[in-house]
Scaffold this active site. Structure first.
Site, PDB file in Angstrom:
ATOM      1  N   THR A 188       0.881  -1.179   0.000  1.00 31.28           N
ATOM      2  CA  THR A 188       0.000   0.000   0.000  1.00 31.28           C
ATOM      3  C   THR A 188       0.917   1.227   0.000  1.00 31.28           C
ATOM      4  OG1 THR A 188      -0.114  -0.256   2.399  1.00 31.28           O
ATOM      5  CG2 THR A 188      -2.031  -0.986   1.151  1.00 31.28           C
ATOM      6  N   LYS A 247      -2.121   0.425  13.817  1.00 29.25           N
ATOM      7  CA  LYS A 247      -0.939   0.155  12.996  1.00 29.25           C
ATOM      8  C   LYS A 247      -0.321   1.447  12.462  1.00 29.25           C
ATOM      9  CE  LYS A 247       2.072  -1.487  10.241  1.00 29.25           C
ATOM     10  NZ  LYS A 247       3.242  -2.255  10.563  1.00 29.25           N
ATOM     11  N   CYS A 285       7.499   2.018   5.844  1.00 27.06           N
ATOM     12  CA  CYS A 285       6.509   2.148   6.933  1.00 27.06           C
ATOM     13  C   CYS A 285       6.500   3.550   7.516  1.00 27.06           C
ATOM     14  CB  CYS A 285       6.830   1.137   8.018  1.00 27.06           C
ATOM     15  SG  CYS A 285       6.999  -0.516   7.376  1.00 27.06           S
TER      16      CYS A 285
HETATM   17  N1  SAJ Z   1      15.468   6.114  12.453  1.00 28.04           N
HETATM   18  C1  SAJ Z   1      16.018   7.299  12.902  1.00 28.04           C
HETATM   19  N2  SAJ Z   1      16.134   7.501  14.243  1.00 28.04           N
HETATM   20  C2  SAJ Z   1      15.713   6.564  15.152  1.00 28.04           C
HETATM   21  C3  SAJ Z   1      15.144   5.345  14.683  1.00 28.04           C
HETATM   22  C4  SAJ Z   1      15.035   5.138  13.321  1.00 28.04           C
HETATM   23  O1  SAJ Z   1      16.409   8.188  12.120  1.00 28.04           O
HETATM   24  O2  SAJ Z   1      15.827   6.810  16.363  1.00 28.04           O
HETATM   25  C5  SAJ Z   1      15.286   5.904  11.009  1.00 28.04           C
HETATM   26  C6  SAJ Z   1      16.057   4.714  10.459  1.00 28.04           C
HETATM   27  O3  SAJ Z   1      17.355   5.064  10.112  1.00 28.04           O
HETATM   28  C7  SAJ Z   1      15.194   4.325   9.263  1.00 28.04           C
HETATM   29  C8  SAJ Z   1      13.780   4.692   9.690  1.00 28.04           C
HETATM   30  O4  SAJ Z   1      13.921   5.552  10.798  1.00 28.04           O
HETATM   31  O5  SAJ Z   1      15.534   5.111   8.127  1.00 28.04           O
HETATM   32  C9  SAJ Z   1      12.856   3.534  10.039  1.00 28.04           C
HETATM   33  O6  SAJ Z   1      13.519   2.512  10.742  1.00 28.04           O
HETATM   34  P1  SAJ Z   1      12.868   1.627  11.908  1.00 28.04           P
HETATM   35  O7  SAJ Z   1      13.865   0.593  12.264  1.00 28.04           O
HETATM   36  O8  SAJ Z   1      12.433   2.484  13.025  1.00 28.04           O
HETATM   37  O9  SAJ Z   1      11.527   1.047  11.295  1.00 28.04           O
HETATM   38  P2  SAJ Z   1      11.123   0.070  10.074  1.00 28.04           P
HETATM   39  O10 SAJ Z   1      10.479   0.936   9.036  1.00 28.04           O
HETATM   40  O11 SAJ Z   1      12.217  -0.821   9.620  1.00 28.04           O
HETATM   41  O12 SAJ Z   1      10.040  -0.849  10.778  1.00 28.04           O
HETATM   42  C10 SAJ Z   1       8.910  -0.265  11.381  1.00 28.04           C
HETATM   43  C11 SAJ Z   1       8.663  -0.859  12.751  1.00 28.04           C
HETATM   44  N3  SAJ Z   1       7.725  -0.044  13.476  1.00 28.04           N
HETATM   45  C12 SAJ Z   1       7.971   0.436  14.685  1.00 28.04           C
HETATM   46  O13 SAJ Z   1       8.999   0.256  15.284  1.00 28.04           O
HETATM   47  C13 SAJ Z   1       6.842   1.219  15.304  1.00 28.04           C
HETATM   48  C14 SAJ Z   1       8.141  -2.288  12.633  1.00 28.04           C
HETATM   49  O14 SAJ Z   1       7.755  -2.789  13.897  1.00 28.04           O
HETATM   50  C15 SAJ Z   1       6.954  -2.353  11.689  1.00 28.04           C
HETATM   51  O15 SAJ Z   1       6.549  -3.670  11.478  1.00 28.04           O
HETATM   52  C16 SAJ Z   1       7.348  -1.786  10.349  1.00 28.04           C
HETATM   53  O16 SAJ Z   1       7.781  -0.442  10.548  1.00 28.04           O
HETATM   54  C17 SAJ Z   1       6.135  -1.851   9.433  1.00 28.04           C
HETATM   55  O17 SAJ Z   1       6.050  -2.757   8.590  1.00 28.04           O
HETATM   56  O18 SAJ Z   1       5.227  -1.040   9.616  1.00 28.04           O
END
Ligand code: SAJ
Length: 423
Positions: A85, A205, A259
């Site tokens: 999506t 979500k 996400c």
């Molecule tokens: N990031 C930052 N600062 C932080 C944490 C992350 O700049 O403190 C950046 C990362 O570098 C990256 C982005 O955010 O570019 C996203 O990374 P992430 O590891 O936080 O998340 P995703 O997108 O890999 O996975 C998320 C997760 N959601 C949450 O933690 C609330 C996961 O549990 C979900 O299943 C997934 O999204 C999804 O499919 O929605």
């Protein structure tokens, strides 16, 4: 327990692991994908995405004939829709794949079937978009056909562990639907399963990822404020987080992935008058690649002519090969728009990318600045002395507070840090 026949539409980062998980727990699973390459690979027991242990699991499931793939659905007890999506250019939810997946299964639906939407979707999708399509089957929704939403919450790189152990939210269009979805996931889920409505599950979500996005925006704003004040944002964050009720997130070159960079827009689209903090946060995080470029311009302002920047890491987060919505790719786009920058890239997790050098030394040749863009573990021990020897100017700009300043400076580099301001 009687093992179900399950048809999973969409064999991507979620659909494939989910299929493999049900199949290795005794269910008969048909995985459906429009991409023949994915279907053919799966039927050979192979996968085309990088996720620890998934290859072994898929191989076992295919060998035991519990998992098969096809380009069209089959009759089943349960249909799980796990298609993308994405958002459109103008930041609206693109529900095209959900619509075509739902239409695709209608001819196969029978009395007593269960249809579960797993794809992250704007609130109201199940009731307003999915149900009207499924009604074309002639089955009475909630009585003859059970429908609901059960969003995944797994983290790429840890998908298999999190599928089993995370708590899960299950939202039904009625209580019976929710209970049937719970009973299905109990086949492999060890975490708690909480029952609610489909619309609440949709909001949960999108809000979970929005919570993170907003908090990262706060950290990025703090980084800019500290740069102006000439103090170190990372030290501020570390000390603030000693407070028992404070959990500041980490700043960085932006937020990527399918996400966090996408889901908040689903809320904004439906609530443009109300979702003010959410929209500003999205824009703050999207401004970070430009901010990194501004810092590079500032650091290299005294160098005349073309400047070469070596970018270490281009994925959206560390230790994976996923480049979707990567802020580093956006930064490269911005650098390309200027005629005074030359770019080289090194990312051992990514097989092919323009500017990809063959190794760190090759990437550093004649370079003016090393940009630590992604904190891959492998970058923790960079051969800085060797890299410095082939560079024109030895500057290292760390956007993740990842490297040891003293060590970098000992190797003859000027160390610059995002969230601290030029020294
Ligand atoms: N990031 C930052 N600062 C932080 C944490 C992350 O700049 O403190 C950046 C990362 O570098 C990256 C982005 O955010 O570019 C996203 O990374 P992430 O590891 O936080 O998340 P995703 O997108 O890999 O996975 C998320 C997760 N959601 C949450 O933690 C609330 C996961 O549990 C979900 O299943 C997934 O999204 C999804 O499919 O929605």
């Amino acid at each position: 327990m009687l093992r179900k026949k399950i048809c999973v539409i969409g064999l991507g980062y979620i659909g494939l692991p989910t299929s493999a998980m049900f199949a290795t727990h005794g269910c008969k699973v048909i995985g459906v994908d429009v991409n023949e390459k994915v279907v053919n690979a799966l039927n050979r027991g192979e996968i085309i995405i990088e996720e620890p242990y998934l290859d072994i699991m898929v191989q076992a499931a295919v060998r035991s004939e519990h998992l098969k793939a096809d380009t069209k659905p089959h009759e089943a007890d349960v249909f799980i829709i796990s298609v993308p999506t994405p958002i459109t250019e103008d930041k609206k939810a693109d529900m095209g794949c959900v619509i075509s997946a739902a239409e695709m299964i209608v001819p196969y639906l029978k009395k007593g079937n269960l249809v579960i939407l797993e794809s992250t979707s704007p609130t109201g999708t199940v009731e307003e978009l999915l149900v009207p399509i499924l009604e074309k089957s002639g089955l009475k929704i909630g009585e003859e056909l059970y429908v609901g939403h059960s969003p995944e919450r797994v983290l790429p790189g840890k998908i298999l562990w999190e599928l089993v152990n995370n708590n899960r939210i299950v939202g039904g269009i009625n209580r019976e639907s929710a209970e049937k979805i719970r009973d299905l996931y109990k086949i492999f889920v060890n975490g708690e399963i909480y029952l609610t409505t489909a619309t609440i599950a949709e909001m949960c979500k999108t809000m979970e990822n929005t919570y993170r996005d907003v908090n990262i925006a706060l950290a990025n704003e703090l980084a800019k404020i500290c740069e102006k004040a000439g103090i170190n944002a990372w030290e501020v964050i570390e000390l603030c987080n000693k407070h028992p009720r404070v959990n500041l997130h980490q700043p960085g070159p932006g937020v990527g992935g399918h996400c966090l960079a996408v889901d908040p827009w689903f809320i904004i689209e439906k609530n443009p008058e109300l979702a003010k903090i959410i929209e500003l946060s999205r824009k703050t995080n999207d401004s970070m690649p430009q901010h990194v470029l501004n810092r590079i311009n500032e650091i290299l302002k005294d160098i005349k002519g073309t400047k070469k920047v070596t970018i270490l890491g281009i994925t959206y987060k560390p230790n994976i090969d996923d480049m979707r919505e990567s802020p580093i790719v956006k930064l490269i786009d911005l650098l390309e728009q200027r005629d005074d920058y030359e770019i080289s890239v090194y990312d051992p997790h990514v097989k092919e990318y323009k500017y990809q050098a063959k190794d760190l030394i090759d990437a550093s040749k004649e370079s003016d600045l090393i940009l630590l863009a992604v904190n891959h573990d492998i970058f923790k021990t960079l051969p800085l002395s060797d890299m410095g020897r082939v560079m024109r100017n030895t500057i290292l700009f760390d956007t993740r507070d990842f490297l040891d300043r003293d060590d970098v400076e000992d190797k003859g580099f000027n160390y610059e840090l995002l969230g601290e301001g030029s020294r």
